[in-house]
Design a protein around this motif. Sequence first.
Motif, PDB file in Angstrom:
ATOM      1  N   GLU A 183       0.848  -1.179   0.000  1.00 51.42           N
ATOM      2  CA  GLU A 183       0.000   0.000   0.000  1.00 51.42           C
ATOM      3  C   GLU A 183       0.893   1.241   0.000  1.00 51.42           C
ATOM      4  O   GLU A 183       1.058   1.938   0.996  1.00 51.42           O
ATOM      5  CB  GLU A 183      -0.912   0.011   1.224  1.00 51.42           C
ATOM      6  N   THR A 184       1.477   1.512  -1.148  1.00 45.95           N
ATOM      7  CA  THR A 184       2.416   2.625  -1.277  1.00 45.95           C
ATOM      8  C   THR A 184       2.393   3.152  -2.694  1.00 45.95           C
ATOM      9  O   THR A 184       2.060   2.429  -3.640  1.00 45.95           O
ATOM     10  CB  THR A 184       3.841   2.183  -0.904  1.00 45.95           C
TER      11      THR A 184
ATOM     12  N   SER B 221      10.250   0.840  -4.073  1.00 48.95           N
ATOM     13  CA  SER B 221       9.521   0.006  -3.134  1.00 48.95           C
ATOM     14  C   SER B 221      10.021  -1.438  -3.210  1.00 48.95           C
ATOM     15  O   SER B 221       9.810  -2.117  -4.222  1.00 48.95           O
ATOM     16  CB  SER B 221       8.017   0.044  -3.455  1.00 48.95           C
ATOM     17  N   PRO B 222      10.688  -1.931  -2.168  1.00 50.06           N
ATOM     18  CA  PRO B 222      11.145  -3.323  -2.178  1.00 50.06           C
ATOM     19  C   PRO B 222      10.008  -4.314  -2.387  1.00 50.06           C
ATOM     20  O   PRO B 222      10.203  -5.359  -3.019  1.00 50.06           O
ATOM     21  CB  PRO B 222      11.785  -3.491  -0.790  1.00 50.06           C
ATOM     22  N   SER B 223       8.821  -4.005  -1.852  1.00 56.20           N
ATOM     23  CA  SER B 223       7.693  -4.932  -2.018  1.00 56.20           C
ATOM     24  C   SER B 223       7.235  -4.994  -3.475  1.00 56.20           C
ATOM     25  O   SER B 223       6.948  -6.084  -4.003  1.00 56.20           O
ATOM     26  CB  SER B 223       6.533  -4.516  -1.109  1.00 56.20           C
TER      27      SER B 223
ATOM     28  N   ASN C  69      -1.497   6.464  -7.953  1.00 60.41           N
ATOM     29  CA  ASN C  69      -0.205   5.820  -8.235  1.00 60.41           C
ATOM     30  C   ASN C  69       0.139   4.718  -7.243  1.00 60.41           C
ATOM     31  O   ASN C  69       1.315   4.438  -7.000  1.00 60.41           O
ATOM     32  CB  ASN C  69       0.907   6.870  -8.243  1.00 60.41           C
ATOM     33  N   GLN C  70      -0.859   4.089  -6.684  1.00 61.60           N
ATOM     34  CA  GLN C  70      -0.615   2.952  -5.802  1.00 61.60           C
ATOM     35  C   GLN C  70       0.025   1.804  -6.596  1.00 61.60           C
ATOM     36  O   GLN C  70      -0.314   1.575  -7.764  1.00 61.60           O
ATOM     37  CB  GLN C  70      -1.935   2.468  -5.201  1.00 61.60           C
ATOM     38  N   THR C  71       0.968   1.110  -5.972  1.00 65.76           N
ATOM     39  CA  THR C  71       1.587  -0.026  -6.671  1.00 65.76           C
ATOM     40  C   THR C  71       0.536  -1.051  -7.087  1.00 65.76           C
ATOM     41  O   THR C  71       0.710  -1.749  -8.092  1.00 65.76           O
ATOM     42  CB  THR C  71       2.646  -0.702  -5.781  1.00 65.76           C
ATOM     43  N   GLY C  72      -0.550  -1.125  -6.323  1.00 60.04           N
ATOM     44  CA  GLY C  72      -1.614  -2.058  -6.676  1.00 60.04           C
ATOM     45  C   GLY C  72      -2.330  -1.694  -7.957  1.00 60.04           C
ATOM     46  O   GLY C  72      -3.130  -2.489  -8.469  1.00 60.04           O
TER      47      GLY C  72
ATOM     48  N   PHE D 280     -10.728  -2.615  -5.566  1.00 60.64           N
ATOM     49  CA  PHE D 280      -9.829  -3.319  -6.485  1.00 60.64           C
ATOM     50  C   PHE D 280      -8.390  -3.373  -5.969  1.00 60.64           C
ATOM     51  O   PHE D 280      -7.781  -4.443  -5.903  1.00 60.64           O
ATOM     52  CB  PHE D 280      -9.865  -2.645  -7.861  1.00 60.64           C
ATOM     53  N   ILE D 281      -7.815  -2.213  -5.586  1.00 54.51           N
ATOM     54  CA  ILE D 281      -6.406  -2.227  -5.188  1.00 54.51           C
ATOM     55  C   ILE D 281      -6.206  -2.980  -3.871  1.00 54.51           C
ATOM     56  O   ILE D 281      -5.156  -3.587  -3.652  1.00 54.51           O
ATOM     57  CB  ILE D 281      -5.803  -0.803  -5.103  1.00 54.51           C
TER      58      ILE D 281
END
Length: 594
Positions: free
Chosen positions: A446-447, A452-454, A514-517, A572-573
């Motif tokens: 959630e970033t 982002s390492p994740s 712009n969430q990574t999800g 969704f995200i």
Amino acid sequence: MAKAIYTNVPRQLSDILKDVRNGRIGLPDLQRPFVWKDNKVRDLYDSMLKGFPIGYIMLWESPVDYDDKKAAIGIGEKAYKVPKDLVIDGQQRLTALVASMYGETVKDKNFQDRRIRIGYKPQTKEFDVWTQAVENNPEYISDISEAFSAKENNTSGKFRKDFIRRLNESRIKRNELELSDEEEYQIEENINELLHLESYQIPSLEIAYSSSEEDVADIFVRVNSAGQKLTENDFILTLISVYEKDRRDQIDKFCADSRIPADKTSFNHLLSVDPSHLVRMTVGVGFRRARLRYAYMILRGKDLQSGITSEEIRESNLEIFKKALDKVVDLNNWHGYLNILKEAGYISDKLIASSNAVVFSYVLYLIAKYDYHMDSMRLRKLIRKWFFMAAITYFYTGNAESDVEKQFADMREFKTADELEAYLQRAIDARFTEDYFKITLPMELETSSAISPSWYGYLASQIVLGYPMLFSTTPLSHMFSAGASGTKNAVDKHHIFPKNYLAQIGIEKDRDRNQTGNFTYLDYNTNIHVSDRRPQEYVVAFREKLGDEEYFKTCSQHALPDNFEAMDYFEFIQKRRFLMAQIVKKAYQRLCNS
């Protein structure tokens, strides 16, 4: 008032620079990347000519037990085989002056040789960075090192006359009047002012050799050189440059080669190696230490257990350091290790969030190989799992030195490869729990952070699993291969719910959009087709093209929930982050079983 550990000795710049050039003062910056821009060197000369202060130089006297070292610092033959003083503060200024005054080469950020050339206009006493325009302008001495060279060779008179002659010839060609006697006299005076800069007075703060390395290191990391904060890395590399020049050359060559594509070199696509990386690796492999402050103690001859410092201990420490460095820079070790990281899905520097993960995992690799004699297949599998875990869970961020120190302390108790493997596996299992994949990792995803390492771990997982890009047959791994990008990317990072569409439905904050999800990678043609259309529109075309089976398969491979196109964006995200975490879990299981 506390007693000062230094003596203030005003000196002429010429005396300091002479000692640098003959080796009495050790100046490692002539051999390592020079960080100043040339315009800053120009400004340094301008300040000196105007009589402004340019700061002080801090020197540390070498201890007497280094008198027998057969090494020299800098470039060329030296009158002194070992420096008697080490530059603690003022390295960049002295490097700038030696290089530009006397034509010495320096290293750029890629460890390539370059010249610092400063022009001087005698009529107006202006300095300028060398350009072709300066070179072609007869009003300039295009490179001041030529003037200082003439002074050294006792040909300054001829140099001044030649300059005036060329300027007059240029004036005649332009149908201008030649220089008057007064103008010629002023030019000669202004050239003399340039040459008299060697007599510039500069404070020299000299620290006695009897001062402890802890005190000097503390001074080193506290002082600022024209706003350039000095670090423990700088201090350690300075010591290596002075007392183990061959090893510093070995370190710099490895670092330089890591940046330039060539066979049988340290070049790679994961990490441009810095000298500080190699120091960390070497101290870790040789001494099982992670804190950099231990490195300068080792190089000065301190036993880290007893605290005793002696010549015998120094020699023993240096021998251990050399053997460890040889293992670190062995290309078979280096490329073998990097291939393991690629097997873990980390095939590009674009996926590396922290160089510490690469550095310290390499230390573990070498310790397991040489100290525990772990066989190659077992070692590959262990390090592959370890790095995958370490990279995605931020293992080497935060208090990395403390964490690694504890790890090294634990490892001192192990006698066999089985014990080491069990220990590292327990550390992996302690982080890769069911709760991690169900709760922690979805929360870390959630970033909207660009680094982002994740997120990188999710992409590495898709590479491990061999998945193609969304709505494509091209493997995602191809996106990160060398040369994949040009003036227009062959692939694009794209919003699954396009930004413009989200703005139209009232979601305008970039942090939300712009969430990574909400990201995936698309090839160029797919990206054009998706464009800014809402998911319900572009999904129809791809589902018809692929067929239901392939469509649902690619959705699964990209963590897209069933009927995602009809979902509320925030629902969704949230669901996608959970599915992304499950893909990471699946990739880890693949690494465990392969």
